[in-house]
Design a protein around this motif. Structure first.
Motif, short mmCIF file in Angstrom:
data_model
loop_
_atom_site.label_atom_id
_atom_site.label_comp_id
_atom_site.label_asym_id
_atom_site.label_seq_id
_atom_site.Cartn_x
_atom_site.Cartn_y
_atom_site.Cartn_z
N TYR A 211 0.98 -1.22 -0.01
CA TYR A 211 0.04 -0.06 0.26
C TYR A 211 0.94 1.21 0.05
N TRP A 212 1.81 1.14 0.67
CA TRP A 212 2.84 2.47 0.61
C TRP A 212 3.53 2.73 -0.72
N THR A 213 3.58 1.97 -1.62
CA THR A 213 3.95 2.23 -2.74
C THR A 213 3.09 2.81 -3.77
N ARG A 214 1.89 2.81 -3.41
CA ARG A 214 0.70 3.28 -4.26
C ARG A 214 0.20 5.01 -4.38
N ASN A 215 1.50 5.57 -4.33
CA ASN A 215 1.50 7.05 -4.42
C ASN A 215 2.75 7.75 -5.09
N LYS A 216 2.46 8.80 -5.66
CA LYS A 216 3.13 9.62 -6.38
C LYS A 216 4.59 9.83 -5.65
N THR A 217 4.51 10.13 -4.62
CA THR A 217 6.11 10.29 -3.63
C THR A 217 6.73 9.23 -3.87
N TRP A 218 6.32 8.10 -3.32
CA TRP A 218 7.13 6.76 -3.21
C TRP A 218 7.58 6.54 -4.85
N ILE A 219 6.46 6.62 -5.71
CA ILE A 219 6.79 6.15 -7.12
C ILE A 219 8.36 7.06 -7.69
N ASP A 220 8.08 8.49 -7.37
CA ASP A 220 9.21 9.36 -7.76
C ASP A 220 10.42 8.94 -7.47
N ALA A 221 10.58 8.67 -6.01
CA ALA A 221 11.72 8.29 -5.56
C ALA A 221 12.19 7.08 -5.70
N ASN A 222 11.32 5.83 -6.24
CA ASN A 222 11.67 4.52 -6.21
C ASN A 222 11.98 3.88 -7.59
N VAL A 223 10.82 4.53 -8.54
CA VAL A 223 10.74 4.00 -9.70
C VAL A 223 11.97 4.48 -10.52
N LYS A 224 12.86 3.65 -11.08
CA LYS A 224 14.09 4.07 -11.97
C LYS A 224 13.80 3.63 -13.45
N THR A 225 13.06 2.64 -13.63
CA THR A 225 12.76 1.94 -14.91
C THR A 225 11.39 1.57 -14.89
N PRO A 226 10.79 1.43 -16.11
CA PRO A 226 9.37 0.95 -16.28
C PRO A 226 9.25 -0.24 -15.60
N ILE A 262 6.08 -4.92 -18.89
CA ILE A 262 4.95 -4.36 -18.28
C ILE A 262 4.09 -3.39 -19.49
N GLU A 263 2.95 -3.31 -19.30
CA GLU A 263 2.05 -2.48 -20.07
C GLU A 263 1.65 -1.27 -19.30
N THR A 264 2.22 0.10 -19.98
CA THR A 264 2.13 1.26 -19.20
C THR A 264 0.61 1.75 -19.68
N GLU A 265 0.72 1.92 -21.05
CA GLU A 265 -0.75 2.49 -21.91
C GLU A 265 -1.21 1.24 -22.60
N HIS A 270 7.01 -2.60 -22.36
CA HIS A 270 8.26 -2.39 -22.05
C HIS A 270 8.92 -3.62 -21.60
N LEU A 271 10.10 -3.79 -21.93
CA LEU A 271 11.01 -5.02 -21.79
C LEU A 271 12.11 -4.61 -21.15
N ASP A 272 12.58 -5.56 -20.18
CA ASP A 272 13.60 -5.65 -19.27
C ASP A 272 14.40 -6.92 -18.92
N TYR A 273 15.54 -6.88 -19.46
CA TYR A 273 16.16 -8.32 -19.20
C TYR A 273 17.51 -8.14 -19.30
N ASP A 274 18.47 -8.76 -18.49
CA ASP A 274 19.81 -8.69 -18.36
C ASP A 274 20.73 -9.40 -19.42
N THR A 275 21.87 -9.24 -19.54
CA THR A 275 22.63 -9.63 -20.93
C THR A 275 23.01 -11.16 -20.44
#
Length: 388
Positions: A211-226, A262-265, A270-275
């Motif tokens: 629940y504490w992740t579901r707000n703009k403040t937390w997202i701005d501080a912690n979401v670095k990639t989609p 992840i499907e944003t819209e 968006h795709l994310d994988y390591d080498t």
């Protein structure tokens, strides 16, 4: 396909799933148990195929040995690949089951891979589809997840394993992982308690995330990639798996062995994988492993969801009349706060009839709204109206 054939394949599939975990353990005792189950899986596949080909329902198979069952396939001009290894599997099963001799894990893995190839080749020849495809076609409900898995199988056949694995993960995402996606909350402040369900915010997912992740403040501080918009709560995931009868280990393996998506819209992925993943896991073995897991996950979830029962809404009763000027209370009590009044120009619906806190009082739980405001969050009132 006959219903009896499908039922036999369902049993075979369940046994195959149990076998896979035993075979992959690397332990001699578990692998020995696995080879006993593996032979049962192979025999059920053969019986299912013979049942499907027995159009006159006259073939008596109960008293036949395994080698005789394979002979029945040859009589019907059905080619049996890897027959030597399959017969050796049957002999090893006899040695293990009746004489208690342990099997070497490396040999069991070889038998397991051969049995899988044998089953797919046999089913593809007789019913036109591999084992996973049969379940996809005959059991999994139509929808986006099913179409994505079909596309994944087709893409894997062309050798594009990155795209095929990504499609499997997309099917998993829209069926389950979306519930942990907090993208819809990126502009919502932590203290914003306004109704948002009508805007589709809740429908966009995220309600299982912390629940504490579901707000703009937390997202701005912690979401670095989609991909960071997905915040899985391991305890909720574990609880869901336990409730649905799914292996938590397999589910976590699937999430590690497929690229993050992840499907944003709508339609924007968006795709994310390591080498290291790209260098080691883009192959048919990993694809088949992940396909098996996601099919099991979706089928178990589908079965669980189908068990829910809801009150019917086919019939309705006329809503009782309500009168202009009557107060709407926050709670079913005349002592609670008045949150509005019945006004001219408003439409209304009565959702429930409830007893008040005071004995003898009855209230209607009503929803009032202006016609032009029906699909917005403005000018809506939900509350309790004294039913006099």
């Amino acid at each position: 396909m006959k219903q009896s054939t499908l039922n036999t394949l369902l049993v075979a599939k369940a046994i195959f799933g149990k076998t896979k975990s035993l075979v992959n353990s690397g332990d001699k005792h578990s692998c020995t148990a696995g080879i006993i189950l593996l032979q049962d899986f192979v025999e059920l596949i053969v019986l299912a195929v013979l049942d499907e080909l027995d159009t006159n329902e006259q073939r008596n198979l109960e008293s036949k040995s395994f080698d005789e069952l394979l002979g029945e396939l040859k009589k019907l001009n059905v080619p049996v690949i890897k027959s030597g290894t399959i017969k050796a599997l049957n002999k090893q099963r006899v040695i293990s089951k009746h004489y208690g001799q342990l099997s070497e894990p490396a040999s069991v893995v070889n038998y397991f891979n051969t049995a899988s190839i044998f089953a797919d080749a046999l089913l593809e020849r007789v019913v036109g589809a591999k084992l996973q495809e049969i379940f996809l076609t005959d059991i999994l409900k139509d929808g986006s997840a099913k179409e994505l898995i079909k596309e994944a199988i087709s893409t894997a056949d062309k050798g594009d394993f990155l795209e095929s694995l990504a499609k499997l993960r997309k099917a998993f995402y829209i069926s389950y992982e979306r519930e942990y996606c907090i993208y819809a909350f990126r502009d919502r402040e932590a203290n914003d308690n306004r109704l948002f369900g009508l805007l589709g915010l809740g429908l966009s997912g995220g309600m299982k995330a912390y629940y504490w992740t579901r707000n703009k403040t937390w997202i701005d501080a912690n979401v670095k990639t989609p991909a960071d918009f997905i915040q899985v709560d391991p305890e909720k995931l574990k609880t869901d798996c336990m409730e649905w009868g799914i292996s938590t280990v397999d589910t976590e393996n699937f999430r590690r062995l497929t690229p993050k998506v992840i499907e944003t819209e709508n339609g924007v992925w968006h795709l994310d994988y390591d080498t290291n993943f790209a260098a080691n896991e883009l192959n048919i073995e990993n694809f088949n492993y992940c396909l098996d897991i996601v099919l099991d996950f979706l089928l178990k979830k589908q079965e669980f969801d189908a068990g829910h029962k809801w009150p019917k809404r086919v019939k309705s009763v006329p809503a009782p009349p309500i009168y202009i000027g009557k107060p709407i209370f926050e709670k079913p009590s005349e002592n609670s706060n008045i949150i509005g009044n019945v006004k001219e120009g408003y439409y209304y619906s009565v959702d429930r009839v409830v007893s008040g806190f005071n004995a003898g009082e009855q209230y209607l739980y009503v929803h009032l709204y202006l016609q032009e405001a029906e699909f917005s969050i403005k000018d809506h009132i939900w509350g309790y109206l004294l039913n006099e």
